[in-house]
Design a protein around this motif. Structure first.
Motif, mmCIF file in Angstrom:
data_model
loop_
_atom_site.group_PDB
_atom_site.id
_atom_site.type_symbol
_atom_site.label_atom_id
_atom_site.label_comp_id
_atom_site.label_asym_id
_atom_site.label_seq_id
_atom_site.Cartn_x
_atom_site.Cartn_y
_atom_site.Cartn_z
ATOM 1 N N GLU A 146 0.836 -1.205 0.000
ATOM 2 C CA GLU A 146 0.000 0.000 0.000
ATOM 3 C C GLU A 146 0.866 1.248 0.000
ATOM 4 N N ASP A 147 1.952 1.225 0.766
ATOM 5 C CA ASP A 147 2.821 2.394 0.824
ATOM 6 C C ASP A 147 3.470 2.652 -0.526
ATOM 7 N N ALA A 148 3.926 1.578 -1.194
ATOM 8 C CA ALA A 148 4.556 1.734 -2.494
ATOM 9 C C ALA A 148 3.542 2.205 -3.523
ATOM 10 N N GLU A 149 2.310 1.712 -3.433
ATOM 11 C CA GLU A 149 1.276 2.156 -4.364
ATOM 12 C C GLU A 149 1.038 3.648 -4.203
ATOM 13 N N LEU A 150 1.109 4.131 -2.970
ATOM 14 C CA LEU A 150 0.975 5.569 -2.756
ATOM 15 C C LEU A 150 2.045 6.330 -3.516
ATOM 16 N N THR A 151 3.277 5.827 -3.512
ATOM 17 C CA THR A 151 4.362 6.541 -4.166
ATOM 18 C C THR A 151 4.211 6.515 -5.672
ATOM 19 N N ASN A 152 3.527 5.539 -6.224
ATOM 20 C CA ASN A 152 3.380 5.440 -7.671
ATOM 21 C C ASN A 152 2.254 6.295 -8.222
ATOM 22 N N LYS A 153 1.491 6.940 -7.386
ATOM 23 C CA LYS A 153 0.368 7.742 -7.857
ATOM 24 C C LYS A 153 0.815 9.121 -8.325
ATOM 25 N N GLY A 154 2.069 9.333 -8.404
ATOM 26 C CA GLY A 154 2.568 10.615 -8.897
ATOM 27 C C GLY A 154 3.694 11.109 -8.036
ATOM 28 N N GLN A 155 4.421 12.051 -8.584
ATOM 29 C CA GLN A 155 5.549 12.584 -7.849
ATOM 30 C C GLN A 155 5.295 14.010 -7.393
ATOM 31 N N GLY A 156 4.055 14.470 -7.488
ATOM 32 C CA GLY A 156 3.716 15.832 -7.097
ATOM 33 C C GLY A 156 3.659 16.003 -5.598
ATOM 34 N N GLN A 157 3.428 17.243 -5.194
ATOM 35 C CA GLN A 157 3.375 17.590 -3.774
ATOM 36 C C GLN A 157 2.267 16.837 -3.048
ATOM 37 N N ASP A 158 1.116 16.614 -3.718
ATOM 38 C CA ASP A 158 0.010 15.886 -3.081
ATOM 39 C C ASP A 158 0.428 14.479 -2.683
ATOM 40 N N SER A 159 1.152 13.779 -3.587
ATOM 41 C CA SER A 159 1.553 12.413 -3.254
ATOM 42 C C SER A 159 2.582 12.398 -2.130
ATOM 43 N N VAL A 160 3.456 13.407 -2.095
ATOM 44 C CA VAL A 160 4.445 13.505 -1.020
ATOM 45 C C VAL A 160 3.728 13.740 0.308
ATOM 46 N N GLU A 161 2.755 14.636 0.325
ATOM 47 C CA GLU A 161 2.020 14.915 1.558
ATOM 48 C C GLU A 161 1.237 13.692 2.030
ATOM 49 N N ARG A 162 0.624 12.944 1.099
ATOM 50 C CA ARG A 162 -0.087 11.713 1.483
ATOM 51 C C ARG A 162 0.882 10.704 2.083
ATOM 52 N N LEU A 163 2.056 10.578 1.470
ATOM 53 C CA LEU A 163 3.050 9.631 1.969
ATOM 54 C C LEU A 163 3.567 10.051 3.345
ATOM 55 N N ILE A 164 3.798 11.332 3.540
ATOM 56 C CA ILE A 164 4.240 11.830 4.850
ATOM 57 C C ILE A 164 3.219 11.458 5.918
ATOM 58 N N ASP A 165 1.936 11.682 5.628
ATOM 59 C CA ASP A 165 0.882 11.322 6.585
ATOM 60 C C ASP A 165 0.889 9.828 6.874
ATOM 61 N N GLN A 166 1.103 9.027 5.839
ATOM 62 C CA GLN A 166 1.060 7.563 5.959
ATOM 63 C C GLN A 166 2.193 7.022 6.832
ATOM 64 N N ILE A 167 3.377 7.643 6.751
ATOM 65 C CA ILE A 167 4.549 7.051 7.400
ATOM 66 C C ILE A 167 5.116 7.896 8.543
ATOM 67 N N SER A 168 4.386 8.903 8.981
ATOM 68 C CA SER A 168 4.923 9.798 10.017
ATOM 69 C C SER A 168 5.262 9.077 11.318
ATOM 70 N N ASP A 169 4.609 7.943 11.592
ATOM 71 C CA ASP A 169 4.944 7.204 12.812
ATOM 72 C C ASP A 169 6.156 6.290 12.621
ATOM 73 N N LEU A 170 6.657 6.163 11.381
ATOM 74 C CA LEU A 170 7.789 5.277 11.102
ATOM 75 C C LEU A 170 9.118 6.007 11.023
ATOM 76 N N ILE A 171 9.077 7.275 10.641
ATOM 77 C CA ILE A 171 10.322 8.008 10.454
ATOM 78 C C ILE A 171 10.306 9.278 11.291
ATOM 79 N N ALA A 172 11.468 9.626 11.814
ATOM 80 C CA ALA A 172 11.618 10.848 12.602
ATOM 81 C C ALA A 172 11.560 12.048 11.663
ATOM 82 N N PRO A 173 11.085 13.195 12.158
ATOM 83 C CA PRO A 173 10.954 14.379 11.293
ATOM 84 C C PRO A 173 12.258 14.791 10.610
#
Length: 191
Positions: free
Chosen positions: A36-63
């Protein structure tokens, strides 16, 4: 039992918290396809996809995560998510087979390190395979040094692998030059 579970099964519960283990496993999955995380990254390289990915993985990576490999060093969640987007856009069927996970003893952080005694460091031995645009089949072994903070978030990730042998030598012009140089150095050292 997953590879990670098998490798960490012998560790006692004080050094390997279930929550930290689950986060590390989810972190490894960010680099695999399909998830699911990788599918998120394949939906585009724009700012929207980056923001969605940040929300998805914020508990996995330090700021202020620092990620470094032979090609680049990035810092922060936005830069890290852009790197993931780029990786999944250019590499198909990405797979990292985790061969070993070894804990490093707690260390006392130096003033330059800015770490803490509550961090956990791991050495992870892996084998990568995938399809790289312009090169085709791409596979190589490597080792990662990964640090988790006290909340189990990855705050530091360094990949060690031979980019000269496993990437640059596969490029048409540069590969021939590198192979010529390797042969010349090998002949000189045998003389």
């Amino acid at each position: 039992m997953s590879t990670l579970e098998a490798q960490t099964d012998i560790l006692d519960r004080d050094t390997w918290h279930t929550e930290h283990k689950a986060k590390l496993e989810r972190y490894f999955e960010l680099f695999q396809q399909p998830t699911e995380d990788a599918e998120l990254t394949n939906k585009g390289q724009g700012q929207d996809s980056v923001e969605r990915l940040i929300d998805q993985i914020s508990d996995l990576i330090a700021p202020e995560i620092i990620f470094k490999d032979p090609f680049q060093q990035v810092q922060g969640t936005t830069a890290f998510c852009k790197l993931l987007n780029h990786f999944h856009h250019n590499v198909r069927q990405a797979r990292f087979d985790i061969e070993a996970v070894c804990p490093l003893p707690n260390y006392q952080a130096s003033s330059q390190d800015q770490g803490s005694a509550n961090e956990r460091k791991w050495l992870v031995k892996w084998h990568f395979s995938g399809q790289l645009q312009g090169i085709g089949d791409w596979q190589f072994p490597g080792v990662s040094e990964i640090t988790q903070d006290s909340q189990g978030r990855v705050c530091h990730h360094i990949d060690y692998w031979d980019a000269s042998e496993h990437f640059y030598s596969k490029l048409p012009v540069l590969g021939r030059i590198l192979n010529w140089l390797k042969n010349k150095i090998a002949r000189a050292s045998q003389a």
